[in-house]
Enzyme design. Structure first.
Site, mmCIF file in Angstrom:
data_model
loop_
_atom_site.group_PDB
_atom_site.id
_atom_site.type_symbol
_atom_site.label_atom_id
_atom_site.label_comp_id
_atom_site.label_asym_id
_atom_site.label_seq_id
_atom_site.Cartn_x
_atom_site.Cartn_y
_atom_site.Cartn_z
ATOM 1 N N PHE A 171 31.083 93.361 38.004
ATOM 2 C CA PHE A 171 31.380 94.153 39.103
ATOM 3 C C PHE A 171 32.425 93.101 40.014
ATOM 4 O O PHE A 171 31.898 92.056 40.289
ATOM 5 C CB PHE A 171 30.120 94.388 40.008
ATOM 6 C CG PHE A 171 30.483 95.176 41.248
ATOM 7 C CD1 PHE A 171 30.649 96.547 41.152
ATOM 8 C CD2 PHE A 171 30.782 94.524 42.424
ATOM 9 C CE1 PHE A 171 31.135 97.112 42.213
ATOM 10 C CE2 PHE A 171 31.177 95.298 43.596
ATOM 11 C CZ PHE A 171 31.487 96.367 43.507
ATOM 12 N N ASP A 202 34.983 84.731 38.990
ATOM 13 C CA ASP A 202 34.826 85.439 40.210
ATOM 14 C C ASP A 202 33.351 84.902 40.743
ATOM 15 O O ASP A 202 32.233 85.361 40.364
ATOM 16 C CB ASP A 202 34.675 86.937 39.770
ATOM 17 C CG ASP A 202 34.300 87.694 41.115
ATOM 18 O OD1 ASP A 202 33.982 87.183 42.281
ATOM 19 O OD2 ASP A 202 34.381 88.996 40.999
ATOM 20 N N LYS A 247 32.990 87.138 50.438
ATOM 21 C CA LYS A 247 31.564 87.179 51.175
ATOM 22 C C LYS A 247 31.322 85.966 51.983
ATOM 23 O O LYS A 247 31.628 85.983 53.115
ATOM 24 C CB LYS A 247 30.639 87.172 49.861
ATOM 25 C CG LYS A 247 30.747 88.618 49.184
ATOM 26 C CD LYS A 247 29.568 88.889 48.495
ATOM 27 C CE LYS A 247 29.662 89.921 47.488
ATOM 28 N NZ LYS A 247 29.572 91.284 47.940
#
Ligand SMILES: Cc1ncc(COP(=O)(O)O)c(C=O)c1O
Length: 404
Positions: free
Chosen positions: A141, A226, A255
């Site tokens: 993801f 990531d 984030k």
């Protein structure tokens, strides 16, 4: 006062249904706890998908944001502003890289990493024009853009968004051998989540990241990590790659970099990689804005002390020990994770992840399923040990109750 049911109905009526939220309407929050419009308190065990690692309303972050709001919020990158230098140097130092490129959302940072890797491939590695490929993992993801969903293996994320962007090779997550087989002379990057979050907090076998690092170095390929969800303290280190002593060529961050206040993302890499981007070749109106930089600087300061990483490590030990004790009873099939991040597989014959999340909500714990019957626990790192263990007790009791 408008009731919970009314607010939910009004929210759903005038917005696309691209999420299926739990039926709670949050009004305020502090630390690890949120309060809904009816005054009920819940322990936040999702942390905005790890965007709130340092807690709701973290005093240092809010103070930095407030001070900046009063002074300067946006310039665009057409001009310099007085918070940019400290942000760039701070994040470069934190990652140990020469330079950074700020964006806003995680997906934009992933796109940035892909673009930089391709340009590096053509200009530095010498790959023939438009022949570059990037190796990515099954069940990844990395976000929601058309290019990113082109290499998603999740039908919900991908279907009906074609035509898809070519240039990606998908291999099994956890198999370094599969990466080795997929890499060829035109490979410019291997992109990997050090722990796959949305797939269910999947921790790869020991040595996997180290082997990817070796394959990348041997083949002159960039290793892109990531760390949007795994990074910035969540796993007990600043970066999850550190658990294997691995330094990727490109960090992708997002984030928690925005401190739970504003979207802030970035990639970090050395000059020989990020130096390929010249004026006009990539950008973002909001990327690196003064408010984002002020907030991110506060986050970087917090991380520099190592205090949150140590706390996630310590509480993570407590969490995983307690969770391991649930396996094989109360419908818990398997648990895994690292630091304050756990995936808990519930026997699907007992309940779906959604049903468990709803039962937890009724008990004052906000958590969300990832896929199927897996529950993710990722509380803010400020959570107390007592509250954390209480949440695990609620989980055990909720699943036990559903099991009948
Ligand atoms: C590993 C990873 N990469 C990228 C993203 C996308 O980030 P955003 O939703 O900010 O675009 C996410 C979001 O969950 C993620 O977990």
């Amino acid at each position: 006062m408008t009731s919970t049911a009314e607010l939910i109905e009004l929210s759903e009526r005038r917005s696309a249904h691209n999420y299926h939220p739990l039926p709670v309407v949050i009004r305020e929050a502090q630390g690890a706890w949120v309060v809904d419009v009816e005054g009920r308190r819940y322990l936040d065990c999702l942390s905005g998908y790890s965007s709130l690692n340092f807690g709701h309303g973290n005093a240092k972050i809010i103070e930095a944001a407030r001070e900046q709001l009063d002074r300067l919020t946006l310039t665009s990158r057409a001009f310099f502003h007085d918070r940019f230098a400290a942000f760039a140097a701070g994040l470069a130092d934190l990652t140990g890289k020469d330079m950074v490129l700020p964006m806003n959302t995680g997906a934009e940072a992933v796109e940035t990493a892909i673009k930089v890797a391709r340009k590096w491939g053509y200009q530095v590695k010498g790959v023939a024009r438009d022949q570059a490929n990037i190796v990515v993992m099954e069940d990844n993801f990395h976000g929601r853009t058309t290019t990113i969903v082109s290499f998603s293996t999740d039908p919900d994320a991908r279907d009906d968004y074609g035509p898809y962007t070519p240039g990606f090779r998908i291999v099994k997550y956890g198999s370094a051998e599969a990466v080795r087989e997929a890499v060829d002379a035109d490979t410019v990057a291997v992109m990997v989540e050090p722990i796959q979050g949305e797939a269910g907090v999947l921790v790869p076998p020991d040595g996997y990241l180290r082997q990817i690092r070796e394959i990348c170095t041997e083949n002159n390929v960039l290793m892109i990590a990531d760390e949007i969800q795994s990074g910035l303290g969540r796993t007990g280190e600043t970066f999850a790659c550190e658990h294997e002593g691995v330094v990727p060529d490109v960090y992708v961050l997002g984030k928690a970099l925005g401190g739970g206040v504003v979207p802030v993302s970035a990639i970090a890499a050395d000059q020989d990689v990020l130096g390929v981007i010249r004026p006009g070749q990539h950008g973002s109106t909001f990327g690196g804005n003064p408010l984002a930089c002020a907030v991110a600087c506060a986050v970087i300061e917090i991380l520099r002390t190592g205090e949150y990483q140590a706390r996630a490590r310590e509480l993570g030990g407590v969490l995983h020990e307690r969770l391991r004790g649930l396996v094989g009873r109360s419908g818990v099939v398997a648990v895994r994770g690292r630091g304050l991040w756990a995936g808990i597989d519930i026997d699907p014959s007992i309940a779906t992840g959604r049903e468990v999340s709803e039962a937890l909500m009724a008990r004052g714990v906000l958590a969300k399923d990832t896929h199927g019957s897996t529950i993710r626990l990722a509380p803010p790192i400020v959570v107390s040990e007592e509250d954390l263990l209480w949440a695990v007790d609620q989980l055990a009791e909720a699943v036990g109750e559903l099991a009948g």
